[in-house]
Write an enzyme that holds these catalytic residues in place. Structure first.
Site, PDB file in Angstrom:
ATOM      1  N   GLN A  97     -51.263 -22.825  13.368  1.00  0.00           N
ATOM      2  CA  GLN A  97     -52.123 -24.163  13.027  1.00  0.00           C
ATOM      3  C   GLN A  97     -52.715 -24.866  11.788  1.00  0.00           C
ATOM      4  OE1 GLN A  97     -55.098 -20.530  11.556  1.00  0.00           O
ATOM      5  NE2 GLN A  97     -53.209 -20.327  11.207  1.00  0.00           N
ATOM      6  N   ASP A 100     -48.870 -30.541  10.291  1.00  0.00           N
ATOM      7  CA  ASP A 100     -47.727 -31.179   9.227  1.00  0.00           C
ATOM      8  C   ASP A 100     -46.636 -31.524   9.981  1.00  0.00           C
ATOM      9  OD1 ASP A 100     -46.431 -28.886   9.023  1.00  0.00           O
ATOM     10  OD2 ASP A 100     -47.517 -28.362   6.928  1.00  0.00           O
ATOM     11  N   HIS A 115     -54.046 -27.154  16.767  1.00  0.00           N
ATOM     12  CA  HIS A 115     -54.645 -27.751  16.225  1.00  0.00           C
ATOM     13  C   HIS A 115     -54.058 -29.031  15.938  1.00  0.00           C
ATOM     14  CE1 HIS A 115     -56.385 -24.609  13.146  1.00  0.00           C
ATOM     15  NE2 HIS A 115     -57.252 -23.968  14.766  1.00  0.00           N
ATOM     16  N   ALA A 225     -44.043 -16.328   1.965  1.00  0.00           N
ATOM     17  CA  ALA A 225     -42.889 -17.363   3.047  1.00  0.00           C
ATOM     18  C   ALA A 225     -41.663 -17.100   3.112  1.00  0.00           C
ATOM     19  CB  ALA A 225     -43.738 -18.453   3.715  1.00  0.00           C
TER      20      ALA A 225
HETATM   21  P1  OAD Z   1     -55.753 -21.259   5.045  1.00  0.00           P
HETATM   22  O1  OAD Z   1     -56.068 -23.006   3.780  1.00  0.00           O
HETATM   23  O2  OAD Z   1     -57.440 -20.962   5.218  1.00  0.00           O
HETATM   24  O3  OAD Z   1     -55.359 -20.054   4.205  1.00  0.00           O
HETATM   25  C1  OAD Z   1     -53.758 -20.151   3.622  1.00  0.00           C
HETATM   26  C2  OAD Z   1     -53.356 -18.774   4.065  1.00  0.00           C
HETATM   27  O4  OAD Z   1     -52.089 -18.807   2.799  1.00  0.00           O
HETATM   28  C3  OAD Z   1     -54.251 -17.711   2.557  1.00  0.00           C
HETATM   29  O5  OAD Z   1     -54.186 -16.670   2.740  1.00  0.00           O
HETATM   30  C4  OAD Z   1     -52.808 -18.002   0.984  1.00  0.00           C
HETATM   31  O6  OAD Z   1     -53.352 -16.753   0.768  1.00  0.00           O
HETATM   32  C5  OAD Z   1     -51.889 -17.898   2.198  1.00  0.00           C
HETATM   33  N1  OAD Z   1     -50.625 -18.368   0.668  1.00  0.00           N
HETATM   34  C6  OAD Z   1     -50.526 -18.832   0.258  1.00  0.00           C
HETATM   35  N2  OAD Z   1     -49.727 -19.484  -0.563  1.00  0.00           N
HETATM   36  C7  OAD Z   1     -48.758 -18.751   0.304  1.00  0.00           C
HETATM   37  C8  OAD Z   1     -47.078 -18.220   0.241  1.00  0.00           C
HETATM   38  N3  OAD Z   1     -46.221 -19.582  -0.412  1.00  0.00           N
HETATM   39  N4  OAD Z   1     -46.364 -17.695   1.339  1.00  0.00           N
HETATM   40  C9  OAD Z   1     -47.249 -17.260   2.827  1.00  0.00           C
HETATM   41  N5  OAD Z   1     -48.888 -17.824   1.993  1.00  0.00           N
HETATM   42  C10 OAD Z   1     -49.058 -18.302   0.947  1.00  0.00           C
HETATM   43  O7  OAD Z   1     -55.233 -21.871   5.874  1.00  0.00           O
HETATM   44  P2  OAD Z   1     -54.978 -21.915   6.971  1.00  0.00           P
HETATM   45  O8  OAD Z   1     -55.485 -20.679   7.429  1.00  0.00           O
HETATM   46  O9  OAD Z   1     -53.813 -21.806   7.977  1.00  0.00           O
HETATM   47  O10 OAD Z   1     -58.153 -26.608  10.221  1.00  0.00           O
HETATM   48  O11 OAD Z   1     -56.324 -22.524   7.798  1.00  0.00           O
HETATM   49  C11 OAD Z   1     -56.962 -22.186   9.126  1.00  0.00           C
HETATM   50  C12 OAD Z   1     -57.434 -23.626   9.248  1.00  0.00           C
HETATM   51  O12 OAD Z   1     -58.175 -24.224   8.526  1.00  0.00           O
HETATM   52  C13 OAD Z   1     -56.337 -24.868   9.431  1.00  0.00           C
HETATM   53  O13 OAD Z   1     -55.175 -24.931  10.611  1.00  0.00           O
HETATM   54  C14 OAD Z   1     -57.491 -25.946   9.638  1.00  0.00           C
HETATM   55  C15 OAD Z   1     -58.324 -25.697   8.310  1.00  0.00           C
HETATM   56  O14 OAD Z   1     -59.976 -25.733   7.971  1.00  0.00           O
HETATM   57  C16 OAD Z   1     -57.979 -27.940  11.133  1.00  0.00           C
HETATM   58  O15 OAD Z   1     -57.418 -28.931  10.477  1.00  0.00           O
HETATM   59  C17 OAD Z   1     -58.700 -27.232  12.189  1.00  0.00           C
END
Ligand code: OAD
Length: 241
Positions: A97, A100, A115, A225
């Site tokens: 998703q 970058d 995305h 991760a």
């Molecule tokens: P989120 O910001 O919603 O979620 C990030 C997730 O990463 C959370 O569940 C955290 O607990 C987890 N996290 C944080 N640090 C971490 C680490 N070091 N290792 C593993 N996990 C970790 O991001 P996304 O789910 O990617 O859309 O968001 C989905 C979409 O919402 C994005 O693609 C973007 C946004 O609006 C668009 O830009 C179209």
């Protein structure tokens, strides 16, 4: 099922489904949670077509700042391990998703960007979509005079049909799905793991926090991760295809 039973080395078609959490270890802020981008910026002003139509310069200022920031970051351990796994198992696919480009910079080749990418621009004229890595951009305008648009999926934008079809094909034929660092709150992307679950394919979730989908995974690896992928990597006993 324990980690040894899931041994990566026995799998031929692994799908890694990644979100902002994997790039958090490159220093790139996530979207939600503490320090999340959408807590600092109202997406309605920066990440939707209406905002762009209203004030393209403001949206481009925000977007260019992010491009410059990401350009200074480097791929993290998680990105690198996934790229290494693809070298061992060519049937590996990354469905991300993230916009970058970090997976590709780490060396992953088979990457599906649900995305879009911050490193592409597009115009409705016959220029179409173009790769663009300039920081800063030489021009925000296309040769036709219209504003170029970042080739990313903004709020309320539909996903590219071809891209979603590629992702579906990968998840419908995978023999292991590993989700990393996504809150599973954005649809239709969050449906990707559900398809593997319906197929009864083993599924692993890596995240320091539980998500709404955590109870449905075969294994939940609570942690970051890089650290958790390292643990899986250590359990991989490679077999020749
Ligand atoms: P989120 O910001 O919603 O979620 C990030 C997730 O990463 C959370 O569940 C955290 O607990 C987890 N996290 C944080 N640090 C971490 C680490 N070091 N290792 C593993 N996990 C970790 O991001 P996304 O789910 O990617 O859309 O968001 C989905 C979409 O919402 C994005 O693609 C973007 C946004 O609006 C668009 O830009 C179209």
């Amino acid at each position: 099922m324990n980690l040894c039973d899931l041994a990566l080395g026995k799998r031929r078609r692994i799908v890694f489904f990644t979100g902002a959490g994997i790039s958090a270890e490159s220093g790139i802020p996530t979207y939600r949670g503490k320090g999340g981008l959408w807590h600092q910026y109202n997406y309605e002003e920066y990440a939707c077509q209406l905002a762009f139509d209203r004030n393209p310069e403001k949206v481009w200022d925000f977007h260019e700042e992010r491009r410059a920031f990401v350009a200074r970051c480097t791929p993290a351990e998680g990105h690198r391990i996934i790229a290494d796994i693809e070298k061992h198992i060519p049937g590996t696919t990354v469905i991300t998703q993230n916009i970058d480009g970090m997976h590709q910079r780490a060396g992953s080749r088979n990457v599906i960007e649900l995305h879009g990418s911050m490193w592409r621009v597009r115009c409705d004229c016959n220029m179409g979509v173009r790769e663009n890595n300039d920081v800063p951009l030489r021009s925000r305008q296309c040769d036709c005079g219209a504003y170029l648009r970042p080739d990313i999926v903004w709020f309320d934008d539909p996903l590219d049909t071809e891209v979603i079809e590629r992702a579906m094909r990968a998840v419908q034929t995978c023999d292991l799905l590993i989700t990393i660092g996504t809150s599973a709150m954005v649809f239709p992307a969050a449906q990707i793991p559900l398809i593997a679950m319906q197929r009864k394919v083993p599924t692993i979730e890596i995240n320091p926090e539980k998500t709404g989908l955590t109870p449905y995974y075969t294994v939940f690896l609570k942690g970051t991760a890089g650290a958790m992928l390292n643990r899986l990597w250590a359990h991989a006993s490679w077999t020749t295809p």
